[in-house]
Design a protein around this motif. Structure first.
Motif, PDB file in Angstrom:
ATOM      1  N   PRO A 539      40.915  42.482  30.325  1.00 15.49           N
ATOM      2  CA  PRO A 539      41.945  42.219  31.340  1.00 15.49           C
ATOM      3  C   PRO A 539      41.470  41.247  32.411  1.00 15.49           C
ATOM      4  O   PRO A 539      42.248  40.428  32.907  1.00 15.49           O
ATOM      5  CB  PRO A 539      42.230  43.608  31.932  1.00 15.49           C
ATOM      6  CG  PRO A 539      41.732  44.577  30.929  1.00 15.49           C
ATOM      7  CD  PRO A 539      40.583  43.917  30.242  1.00 15.49           C
ATOM      8  N   VAL A 540      40.197  41.344  32.757  1.00 13.11           N
ATOM      9  CA  VAL A 540      39.644  40.444  33.787  1.00 13.11           C
ATOM     10  C   VAL A 540      39.737  38.997  33.315  1.00 13.11           C
ATOM     11  O   VAL A 540      40.171  38.105  34.052  1.00 13.11           O
ATOM     12  CB  VAL A 540      38.180  40.817  34.098  1.00 13.11           C
ATOM     13  CG1 VAL A 540      37.587  39.829  35.108  1.00 13.11           C
ATOM     14  CG2 VAL A 540      38.096  42.243  34.620  1.00 13.11           C
ATOM     15  N   VAL A 542      41.667  37.732  30.954  1.00  9.24           N
ATOM     16  CA  VAL A 542      43.071  37.320  30.852  1.00  9.24           C
ATOM     17  C   VAL A 542      43.607  36.938  32.224  1.00  9.24           C
ATOM     18  O   VAL A 542      44.290  35.915  32.385  1.00  9.24           O
ATOM     19  CB  VAL A 542      43.922  38.448  30.225  1.00  9.24           C
ATOM     20  CG1 VAL A 542      45.407  38.103  30.312  1.00  9.24           C
ATOM     21  CG2 VAL A 542      43.524  38.670  28.776  1.00  9.24           C
ATOM     22  N   ASN A 543      43.286  37.732  33.239  1.00 13.03           N
ATOM     23  CA  ASN A 543      43.771  37.434  34.596  1.00 13.03           C
ATOM     24  C   ASN A 543      43.138  36.161  35.154  1.00 13.03           C
ATOM     25  O   ASN A 543      43.784  35.402  35.881  1.00 13.03           O
ATOM     26  CB  ASN A 543      43.486  38.618  35.526  1.00 13.03           C
ATOM     27  CG  ASN A 543      44.398  39.801  35.249  1.00 13.03           C
ATOM     28  OD1 ASN A 543      45.537  39.618  34.788  1.00 13.03           O
ATOM     29  ND2 ASN A 543      43.919  41.003  35.490  1.00 13.03           N
ATOM     30  N   ILE A 544      41.865  35.942  34.827  1.00 12.55           N
ATOM     31  CA  ILE A 544      41.210  34.699  35.259  1.00 12.55           C
ATOM     32  C   ILE A 544      41.956  33.509  34.682  1.00 12.55           C
ATOM     33  O   ILE A 544      42.248  32.526  35.371  1.00 12.55           O
ATOM     34  CB  ILE A 544      39.734  34.676  34.826  1.00 12.55           C
ATOM     35  CG1 ILE A 544      38.922  35.673  35.641  1.00 12.55           C
ATOM     36  CG2 ILE A 544      39.136  33.271  34.986  1.00 12.55           C
ATOM     37  CD1 ILE A 544      37.512  35.871  35.139  1.00 12.55           C
ATOM     38  N   LYS A 546      45.062  33.339  33.634  1.00 11.16           N
ATOM     39  CA  LYS A 546      46.379  33.188  34.248  1.00 11.16           C
ATOM     40  C   LYS A 546      46.270  32.561  35.635  1.00 11.16           C
ATOM     41  O   LYS A 546      47.036  31.661  35.985  1.00 11.16           O
ATOM     42  CB  LYS A 546      47.062  34.554  34.346  1.00 11.16           C
ATOM     43  CG  LYS A 546      47.528  35.124  33.009  1.00 11.16           C
ATOM     44  CD  LYS A 546      48.193  36.480  33.230  1.00 11.16           C
ATOM     45  CE  LYS A 546      48.655  37.102  31.924  1.00 11.16           C
ATOM     46  NZ  LYS A 546      49.256  38.428  32.134  1.00 11.16           N
ATOM     47  N   THR A 547      45.310  33.061  36.421  1.00 12.84           N
ATOM     48  CA  THR A 547      45.151  32.556  37.796  1.00 12.84           C
ATOM     49  C   THR A 547      44.826  31.069  37.802  1.00 12.84           C
ATOM     50  O   THR A 547      45.320  30.327  38.660  1.00 12.84           O
ATOM     51  CB  THR A 547      44.030  33.335  38.506  1.00 12.84           C
ATOM     52  OG1 THR A 547      44.369  34.721  38.524  1.00 12.84           O
ATOM     53  CG2 THR A 547      43.843  32.844  39.928  1.00 12.84           C
ATOM     54  N   LYS A 549      45.644  29.006  35.491  1.00 13.23           N
ATOM     55  CA  LYS A 549      46.634  28.308  34.668  1.00 13.23           C
ATOM     56  C   LYS A 549      46.006  27.759  33.383  1.00 13.23           C
ATOM     57  O   LYS A 549      46.212  26.605  32.987  1.00 13.23           O
ATOM     58  CB  LYS A 549      47.293  27.173  35.467  1.00 13.23           C
ATOM     59  CG  LYS A 549      47.996  27.652  36.745  1.00 13.23           C
ATOM     60  CD  LYS A 549      48.766  26.555  37.415  1.00 13.23           C
ATOM     61  CE  LYS A 549      49.357  26.994  38.756  1.00 13.23           C
ATOM     62  NZ  LYS A 549      50.029  28.291  38.715  1.00 13.23           N
ATOM     63  N   LEU A 569      48.492  43.344  27.629  1.00 17.95           N
ATOM     64  CA  LEU A 569      47.809  42.587  28.679  1.00 17.95           C
ATOM     65  C   LEU A 569      48.363  41.180  28.828  1.00 17.95           C
ATOM     66  O   LEU A 569      47.902  40.413  29.661  1.00 17.95           O
ATOM     67  CB  LEU A 569      46.309  42.502  28.372  1.00 17.95           C
ATOM     68  CG  LEU A 569      45.533  43.823  28.414  1.00 17.95           C
ATOM     69  CD1 LEU A 569      44.118  43.612  27.887  1.00 17.95           C
ATOM     70  CD2 LEU A 569      45.489  44.365  29.833  1.00 17.95           C
ATOM     71  N   GLU A 570      49.344  40.836  27.976  1.00 11.82           N
ATOM     72  CA  GLU A 570      49.967  39.517  27.979  1.00 11.82           C
ATOM     73  C   GLU A 570      48.966  38.416  27.651  1.00 11.82           C
ATOM     74  O   GLU A 570      48.979  37.329  28.213  1.00 11.82           O
ATOM     75  CB  GLU A 570      50.652  39.219  29.315  1.00 11.82           C
ATOM     76  CG  GLU A 570      51.801  40.169  29.622  1.00 11.82           C
ATOM     77  CD  GLU A 570      52.520  39.817  30.920  1.00 11.82           C
ATOM     78  OE1 GLU A 570      52.072  38.887  31.614  1.00 11.82           O
ATOM     79  OE2 GLU A 570      53.539  40.460  31.218  1.00 11.82           O
ATOM     80  N   CYS A 571      48.054  38.755  26.711  1.00 11.99           N
ATOM     81  CA  CYS A 571      47.146  37.735  26.181  1.00 11.99           C
ATOM     82  C   CYS A 571      47.976  36.767  25.345  1.00 11.99           C
ATOM     83  O   CYS A 571      48.856  37.177  24.575  1.00 11.99           O
ATOM     84  CB  CYS A 571      46.057  38.387  25.330  1.00 11.99           C
ATOM     85  SG  CYS A 571      44.857  37.235  24.650  1.00 11.99           S
ATOM     86  N   GLU A 572      47.711  35.476  25.459  1.00 14.39           N
ATOM     87  CA  GLU A 572      48.600  34.471  24.876  1.00 14.39           C
ATOM     88  C   GLU A 572      48.408  34.303  23.366  1.00 14.39           C
ATOM     89  O   GLU A 572      49.377  34.277  22.604  1.00 14.39           O
ATOM     90  CB  GLU A 572      48.363  33.125  25.568  1.00 14.39           C
ATOM     91  CG  GLU A 572      49.406  32.071  25.212  1.00 14.39           C
ATOM     92  CD  GLU A 572      49.215  30.810  26.036  1.00 14.39           C
ATOM     93  OE1 GLU A 572      50.045  29.896  25.895  1.00 14.39           O
ATOM     94  OE2 GLU A 572      48.245  30.730  26.821  1.00 14.39           O
TER      95      GLU A 572
END
Length: 598
Positions: A539-540, A542-544, A546-547, A549, A569-572
């Motif tokens: 999750p970390v 994935v969030n990195i 997203k943040t 872009k 987790l909305e992994c692409e």
């Protein structure tokens, strides 16, 4: 004493010899900041001139250099009385035990593997300068004490004892260091020669995944963990046994008065069992495994380095077999060296005869469940053997420099094949092809020009090409990396950080380097099965992404549970055996035609 109050060793003169300017300047800057006087030499000839001009206190010497390599430079310095006493620490990307043994045989006092762990470099430099200063002081002290009357003899013995203890102890754990451990082995070998019934074993321990713990939790936590490991290991031993820290996360145990190999195995199993329990550090609970290599005393051993070398060989075999286990040295392991040489010769022939194939593993868009792209993976069709997996030949190709030629072949074949599929309307224009770029390839300043020529020849849209580069390849030479990556971005080629989280684990470089995608290493993905409520670092990461872009791809997906968690987790993107193993072109076309949705 803090860095604001320099010791004598910080005022010492250090000569750094490396034919890679980036390594040279980086080490020079780091050591200079610590107060050392630093000189630089770009090759062996210049190094010898610098030593003759002014004798340094310590030499950091690269092994692989043109004209005169590091071994030859060391031999020449050790052959001259004027320069023989200067300590030499070897620097090399070569990590074979025989390269290390050769470094010590020609007179080196230590060996540091590339890429550098700078804290380790500073500690080792400090230790060697401290040891040299102690040796010089000891010579002066001995001269003075010898001139004194008999009543001062006891003071001399006490001083020598203290100095020896300082020279042969590890600063962090206070355990015996490599030098003292080798002395204990000499004693054991001597006893074995006189009393054939006496036996002892060496257990060489290397922590699995220590680098990841050290870099993700911080060096202070890593040091605390090493201290905790040393205490736990010491609690398992008899008083007559010896535990030493050889350096980094490597420990060695000499088990004395052992009856048979069954007892040695029981000891190794006892160590492994002790590591099944967590280490409780301040505000931190850490789990870690070790791999153990075992060598048994016998009359053939004449030098302690050989016994340690064989234990090291067995330890690496334990790692190859899956880590977290022990392996006993077998003389047949020496044949591996001959086998590696044969593989190198076969690789040279394979490049000439174009024996490499490209397999393709689909990358799935998790929102649509459809194939979004492919990763190109090399396979070797040996004429006398079955298809050879890259894990068996890529490390040797990297050691010998043949990886450049192989990487270029794969890049060319993948781009041409992908463009052919586009022209035949077998894939849509939104799909991409990912190709791995080795550290050696990435360091080649001509790579951008080669890719530009390939894109022009194939008429492939640069945006369809994604280059996968590891963190370590970028950080080996950050200044050069900036120029190379900017060149790729100008070409509109996409960039991906491969195995993200297993390398330097520093987010600062993401701001400095323009990359499009982070690729989550399969080791993180596969741990998600252990406890669905705790996904670890995934999750970390994935969030990195997203943040910042960036796109994110999870590799090594093998179960539907992992897939479900990644979607949550909305992994692409994702790839792995759950979708498909790497396939040759013919089978890949069948998979594409099936238009499957996962």
């Amino acid at each position: 004493m803090s860095d604001n109050h320099p010791n004598n060793y910080q005022e010492s003169d250090i000569l750094i010899v490396d034919d890679t300017p980036g390594n040279l300047h980086l080490l020079s800057r780091i050591l200079s900041k610590k107060g050392y006087k630093v000189r630089e030499a770009i090759d062996g000839k210049t190094a010898l001139q610098e030593v003759n001009n002014k004798l340094p206190d310590l030499i950091l010497l690269d092994i692989m250099m043109p004209d005169i390599d590091g071994y030859a430079v060391c031999n020449q310095l050790k052959s001259e009385p004027y320069t023989a006493e200067v300590p030499i620490i070897f620097l090399s990307a070569l990590d074979d035990i025989f390269d290390k043994v050769k470094a010590f045989e020609v007179g080196g006092v230590d060996y540091i593997s590339k890429p550098f762990k700078f804290q380790e470099v500073l500690i080792r430099v400090k230790n060697q300068l401290t040891l040299r200063r102690i040796q010089q002081q000891l010579q002066v002290l001995n001269t003075q004490l010898e001139a004194r009357v008999e009543q001062r003899t006891q003071e001399l013995e006490i001083a020598n004892s203290k100095l020896r203890d300082m020279a042969f102890r590890d600063d962090l754990t206070n355990l015996p260091n490599r030098a003292l451990f080798l002395e204990r082995l000499v004693d054991g070998i001597d006893v074995k020669q006189e009393h054939h019934n006496y036996n002892f074993v060496v257990l060489l321990l290397d922590c699995d995944r220590f680098k990841m713990i050290n870099e993700s939790l911080g060096h202070s936590v890593g040091d605390q963990l090493l201290i905790a490991i040393s205490k736990r290991l010491k609690s398992l031993l008899k008083p007559e046994d010896t535990l030493a820290r050889l350096g980094g996360d490597e420990f060695a145990i000499m088990v004395n008065k052992i009856e048979d190999m069954a007892e040695a195995k029981a000891m190794a199993q006892k160590v492994l069992e002790s590591f099944s329990h967590p280490f409780f550090l301040p505000n931190q609970e850490v789990f870690i495994n070790v791999s153990i290599g075992i060598s048994w005393s016998h009359l053939d051993y004449q030098k302690p380095e050989h016994m340690l070398r064989d234990a090291d060989t067995a330890m690496y075999r334990a790692k190859d077999l899956g880590k977290g286990q022990y392996h006993i040295f077998d003389p047949s392991m020496h044949h591996n060296v001959s086998e590696k040489l044969q593989i190198e010769n076969d690789l040279r022939r394979a490049i000439k005869n174009d024996e490499f194939l490209v397999y393709y593993q689909p990358i799935i868009h998790l929102k649509t469940g459809k194939i979004a792209g492919f990763e190109a993976l090399v396979r070797w069709q040996h004429p006398q053997k079955q298809l050879i997996h890259p894990v068996l030949f890529i490390p040797i190709a990297e050691e010998t420099g043949l990886i450049n030629a192989i990487g270029n072949l794969v890049l060319e074949k993948a781009c041409k094949q992908f463009r052919s599929w586009q022209k035949s309307k077998l894939i849509n224009d939104s799909m991409f092809i990912s190709v791995n770029v080795s550290a050696r390839q990435f360091a080649n300043m001509d790579l951008s020009q080669q890719i530009q020529q390939l894109l022009e020849v194939t008429q492939l849209d640069p945006h369809c090409l994604k280059l996968e580069i590891t963190e370590s390849a970028i950080m080996d030479n950050p200044k050069t990396a900036v120029a190379i990556l900017e060149g790729f971005k100008k070409q509109n080629v996409r960039l991906s950080i491969d195995d993200f989280g297993t390398g330097y684990s520093s987010l600062s470089y993401l701001h400095n380097f323009q990359v499009d995608t982070l690729k989550i290493d399969k080791s993180f993905v596969q741990r998600m099965d252990n406890n669905g409520s705790s996904c670890g670092l995934v999750p970390v990461i994935v969030n990195i992404a997203k943040t910042m872009k960036m796109g994110v791809i999870a590799e090594g997906v093998e179960t539907s549970e992992q897939l479900s968690l990644l979607r949550g987790l909305e992994c692409e993107f994702a790839q792995g055996y759950l979708f498909s193993q790497p396939l040759p072109e013919s089978l890949l076309m069948e998979l594409i035609a099936a238009d499957k949705i996962w």
